[in-house]
Design an enzyme around this catalytic site. Structure first.
Site, PDB file in Angstrom:
ATOM      1  N   ALA A   1       0.808  -1.231   0.000  1.00 37.56           N
ATOM      2  CA  ALA A   1       0.000   0.000   0.000  1.00 37.56           C
ATOM      3  C   ALA A   1       0.834   1.270   0.000  1.00 37.56           C
ATOM      4  CB  ALA A   1      -0.924   0.004   1.211  1.00 37.56           C
ATOM      5  N   ALA A   2       2.136   1.164  -0.180  1.00 40.79           N
ATOM      6  CA  ALA A   2       2.995   2.347  -0.040  1.00 40.79           C
ATOM      7  C   ALA A   2       2.606   3.461  -0.998  1.00 40.79           C
ATOM      8  CB  ALA A   2       4.460   1.960  -0.249  1.00 40.79           C
ATOM      9  N   GLY A   3       2.399   3.127  -2.280  1.00 38.72           N
ATOM     10  CA  GLY A   3       2.042   4.147  -3.259  1.00 38.72           C
ATOM     11  C   GLY A   3       0.691   4.768  -2.989  1.00 38.72           C
ATOM     12  N   ASP A   4      -0.277   3.943  -2.614  1.00 43.20           N
ATOM     13  CA  ASP A   4      -1.627   4.456  -2.304  1.00 43.20           C
ATOM     14  C   ASP A   4      -1.596   5.334  -1.062  1.00 43.20           C
ATOM     15  OD1 ASP A   4      -2.345   2.781  -4.388  1.00 43.20           O
ATOM     16  OD2 ASP A   4      -2.995   1.169  -3.059  1.00 43.20           O
TER      17      ASP A   4
END
Length: 307
Positions: A250-253
């Site tokens: 979920a890093a990008g989100d």
């Protein structure tokens, strides 16, 4: 004042499969463990923005099934407005199958399911009688629904952000006047045929993206390098924080949701990117998409400890 944000996009249940490595073709491999967590690019960014202090509403579609009911409860418990979230009879809730290797690398298989049933009419209902500061979109719902949401937000002078994932060729020309266009490296390559890996390729790719979308800022998500910002006399890499990654799902989100929330409140894109990088750095240290997303207090403490 807290930013008021509408997320029009995907909501999914994640199935997380932990394993030593990805099996070879025809190989059976004993996994380590498995679990479920709330996910979907749209939902992840919405939860990230909410936990970071934003007032968030979601517009989307779930199946009327056990996963849909569970996700509805999760979002409600976090404090997100779900009044424009539909549970559709006979549809399957979207699902992402995440294969997570011991070294932190992951591979995803995405089944959009009921997310395909989010319509422009649903977007009309989400805007009716409401005022928002910003709109967040991704590429896991129908194109026409995204375009309609963008047009309504643009007419109202709202901040608009398109997270250009999952990777695909996409008609950016239909989103002329975006505030923020934010792909990662592979998404950038899918859009313009250039894989950004250094300043030169970042600039070249960003120029094309900006020209096609007429956006205010291109914000390239560059993984452990940080984020590259291009537009309005800004052309710079914003470094990330170095941490030991456990699950980067979920890093990008997380980055996108916190970026939009901060930018809506401060109008400072570089400071917002730095704050969002701190949130993403916290998220990769924990397992699961939404369970890993940090609160505003956690982000502030993380930055203070490194100042």
């Amino acid at each position: 004042m807290a930013a008021k944000i509408l997320m029009t996009g995907s909501i999914m249940m994640d199935l997380i499969l932990q394993m030593p490595r990805i099996p070879h073709p025809s190989e059976s491999l004993l996994g380590t463990s498995y679990s479920n967590a709330g996910g979907g690019k749209g939902s992840n960014s919405a939860v990230a923005a909410c936990k970071a202090g934003g007032e968030v509403s979601v517009c989307g579609t779930l199946g009327k099934d056990s996963n849909g009911e569970a996700l509805l409860g999760m979002l409600t418990d976090i404090g997100i407005d779900v009044s424009n979230l539909t549970l559709k009879e006979g549809a399957n809730t979207g699902m992402a199958v995440i294969m997570l290797e011991e070294d932190g690398m992951n591979r995803l298989a995405i089944y959009t399911g009921a997310n395909n049933d989010t319509t422009p009419e649903a977007v009309d209902a989400a805007f009716e009688g409401k005022e928002y500061d910003a709109l967040m979109m991704q590429l896991e719902i129908p194109l026409e629904t995204n375009v309609h949401a963008f047009e309504l937000a643009h007419e109202r002078g709202m901040i608009t952000c398109l997270d250009a994932g999952p990777a695909q060729d996409y008609p950016l020309e239909r989103f002329k006047g975006l505030t923020i266009l934010s792909p990662n490296e592979t998404e950038t390559e899918a859009l313009v045929g250039i894989l950004p890996k250094d300043d030169e390729t970042c600039i070249t790719a960003s120029k094309i993206l900006k020209e096609r979308s007429d956006c205010k800022y291109v914000v390239l998500k560059m993984g452990d390098k940080g984020s590259f910002i291009y537009g309005d006399d800004i052309c710079q890499m914003v470094p990330t924080f170095k941490v030991e990654a456990v699950d980067p799902t979920a890093a990008g989100d997380c980055f996108t949701g916190v970026l939009v929330k901060q930018y809506a409140e401060t109008k400072d894109i570089v400071a917002s990117a730095r704050y969002a990088s701190a949130a993403a750095a916290i998220s990769v240290q924990h397992l699961g998409a939404q369970p890993s997303l940090p609160t505003k207090e956690a982000i502030d403490e993380f930055i203070a400890a490194r100042s």
